[in-house]
Design an enzyme around this catalytic site. Structure first.
Site, PDB file in Angstrom:
ATOM      1  N   ASP A  98      -0.828 -10.524  -0.545  1.00 22.16           N
ATOM      2  CA  ASP A  98       0.524 -10.502  -0.001  1.00 22.16           C
ATOM      3  C   ASP A  98       0.636 -11.230   1.332  1.00 22.16           C
ATOM      4  O   ASP A  98       1.654 -11.871   1.621  1.00 22.16           O
ATOM      5  CB  ASP A  98       1.069  -9.074   0.105  1.00 22.16           C
ATOM      6  CG  ASP A  98       0.150  -8.095   0.814  1.00 22.16           C
ATOM      7  OD1 ASP A  98      -0.849  -8.524   1.441  1.00 22.16           O
ATOM      8  OD2 ASP A  98       0.413  -6.874   0.734  1.00 22.16           O
ATOM      9  N   ALA A 107       0.812  -1.210   0.000  1.00 23.16           N
ATOM     10  CA  ALA A 107       0.000   0.000   0.000  1.00 23.16           C
ATOM     11  C   ALA A 107       0.851   1.269   0.000  1.00 23.16           C
ATOM     12  O   ALA A 107       0.332   2.349  -0.279  1.00 23.16           O
ATOM     13  CB  ALA A 107      -0.917   0.006   1.210  1.00 23.16           C
ATOM     14  N   THR A 124       2.085  -1.944   6.626  1.00 21.06           N
ATOM     15  CA  THR A 124       1.062  -0.898   6.676  1.00 21.06           C
ATOM     16  C   THR A 124      -0.117  -1.365   7.514  1.00 21.06           C
ATOM     17  O   THR A 124      -0.660  -0.627   8.338  1.00 21.06           O
ATOM     18  CB  THR A 124       0.599  -0.553   5.252  1.00 21.06           C
ATOM     19  OG1 THR A 124       1.720  -0.084   4.493  1.00 21.06           O
ATOM     20  CG2 THR A 124      -0.479   0.510   5.273  1.00 21.06           C
ATOM     21  N   SER A 139       4.507   1.098  -1.203  1.00 18.39           N
ATOM     22  CA  SER A 139       5.529   0.987  -2.236  1.00 18.39           C
ATOM     23  C   SER A 139       5.433  -0.366  -2.911  1.00 18.39           C
ATOM     24  O   SER A 139       4.771  -1.287  -2.423  1.00 18.39           O
ATOM     25  CB  SER A 139       6.933   1.177  -1.634  1.00 18.39           C
ATOM     26  OG  SER A 139       7.222   0.127  -0.728  1.00 18.39           O
TER      27      SER A 139
END
Length: 464
Positions: free
Chosen positions: A230, A14, A252, A16
């Site tokens: 992910d 979210a 994140t 990079s």
């Protein structure tokens, strides 16, 4: 195990994205970051969008760089969960994909429950209720009369979109589909009844396929599905050997949970607002989504805007020196971007707590509060499962935060094993290797992880 093979993991987070090359040889995996790029959302009027075409450009750049040095045996893309693209009849984007923090989603849960009850939705999807969920976003589109939904012929989750652009093949990968809140975790198929109950067009839902399957090719390089969510890739790379463990995929977001053989969909898991997401090898990830280091990211962004540029290492160092237990916040009470330091100070003042003022105090408040939130989730998982979870595996970029790792050990009174930091890329590549036949299964993949990546162990300290 066969001779050396080279793979590329495209890992979009979210904040990079990276292209990371992996070489699997002699039972060990080595990783090399080849290309890194920012993932910055774009606001148009009140709408918040992903810069999707820029991400596609950067993906191609990463593949190009990787292809110069070696012959790749596979490429796979993983991304964050819940967000999606709609394709029109011509196969092009019907609209630019929205960001999960788009304000259109606010208040949508109550409107959705007027059509289908919370209990009915959870029975069909088994997913934690959050306004960011794909189901909520689609229902918000419907209520807003968004013409893109009328024009849509296909829905693809974000990694599925990039797989489509790489191969021309329209499929939805299982682990990312399971984040949508309209995939049934018991069957691994779309919850079409739920779609119909909400008046959404089930014709846009593509075929679901599992992770570790070859989709097609990009310039003669095989393209695989991986744990396209992910977190699914990260959990595949947890270096665990026993069953008495839980994980925190720390970045994140903090996703904290356990790996099970089947979903847990009952009144208690609904009350706890837990998620049943599907993982590699027939596993279920029973977990809780927690607002993670995004709070610190937003603080860093606010301080940078005022001319104070701190690295994450700077902030962690200042937090280590700051007064402990000044305040305790609810990490999930800050869903929207903005001046996060001011929001945290206001929240603490309204709660009658001490008010953190300096960057070090604010950073420490965030880290301590995350550790306390992990304790709450840990205890709820143990009650639900009826067993103690003795070890917490922290993987992902957040596992580099030594202060947070020690706080988690101290506050939960559990052994913490930190690493690998690149668990998502490792899991992405190892699932490709299973798909290509170089590895046999998840157990062998985790053996590779244990051989390849050092971990750091944190024991609880007596802080009384």
């Amino acid at each position: 195990m066969s001779s050396a093979r080279h793979y590329l993991a495209v890992d979009l987070g979210a904040e990079s994205g990276r292209a990371i090359a992996g070489t699997l040889s002699g039972g060990t995996l080595t990783l090399q970051e080849l290309h890194r790029f920012p993932n910055i959302p774009v606001r148009v009027f009140s709408a918040l969008h992903w810069d999707t075409l820029r991400l596609w450009h950067e993906i191609q750049q990463g593949i190009s760089i990787a292809s110069r040095g070696c012959e790749l045996s596979g490429i796979a893309v993983d991304t964050w969960g819940v967000d999606f693209a709609l394709l029109g009849a011509d196969g092009a984007l019907a609209a630019n994909p929205r960001h999960y923090r788009d304000p259109r989603n606010h208040g949508i849960l109550e409107k959705m429950f007027a059509s289908v009850t919370r209990e009915e939705i959870f029975e069909q999807a088994g997913i934690q209720f959050m306004v960011i969920n794909t189901l909520c976003q689609l229902y918000a589109m419907k209520l807003a009369g968004d013409s893109a939904l009328d024009r849509a012929r296909t829905l693809l989750m974000m990694p599925d979109l990039f797989n489509y652009w790489l191969t021309g093949v329209v499929r939805s990968e299982l682990t990312i589909a399971s984040t949508s809140q309209f995939c049934n975790p018991r069957t691994g198929q779309w919850a079409t009844k739920l779609f119909a109950q909400l008046g959404l067009p089930e014709s846009i839902l593509p075929e679901i396929i599992g992770p570790g399957q070859k989709l097609g090719e990009w310039n003669r390089i095989p393209v695989f599905t991986t744990g396209s969510h992910d977190t699914a890739s990260a959990v595949a790379a947890v270096p665990a050997e026993t069953r008495d463990w839980c994980y925190i995929s720390s970045g994140t977001w903090s996703l904290m949970g356990v790996e099970l053989d089947a979903p847990v969909i009952n009144a208690e898991s609904l009350e706890l607002n837990l998620t049943n997401e599907l993982g590699f090898g027939g596993t279920t990830r029973l977990l809780k989504n927690i607002a993670g280091l995004w709070l610190l990211q937003e603080c860093r962004r606010a301080w940078s805007a005022s001319g104070r540029n701190y690295s994450y290492e700077d902030l962690t160092g200042m937090a280590a020196e700051a007064r402990p237990f000044l305040a305790r916040i609810d990490p999930d009470a800050f869903p929207d971007p903005g001046d996060m330091p001011a929001k945290i100070r206001e929240w603490c003042a309204a709660a009658g707590q001490g008010v953190p003022e300096t960057p070090g105090e604010i950073a420490r408040t965030i880290l301590e509060s995350l550790a306390f939130r992990y304790l709450e989730v840990l205890e709820s998982l143990e009650r639900l499962l009826g067993r103690r979870l003795g070890t917490i595996h922290i993987v992902g970029g957040g596992s580099r935060n030594v202060l947070l790792n020690q706080l988690v050990a101290d506050i939960t009174r559990r052994r913490v094993v930190a690493g690998p930091a690149e668990a998502t890329a490792a899991g992405n590549i190892l699932i490709q290797a299973i798909g290509s036949g170089q590895l046999a299964d998840l157990a062998e993949a985790r053996q590779v992880v244990r051989r390849s990546f050092p971990v750091e162990v944190f024991q609880p300290r007596d802080t009384r």
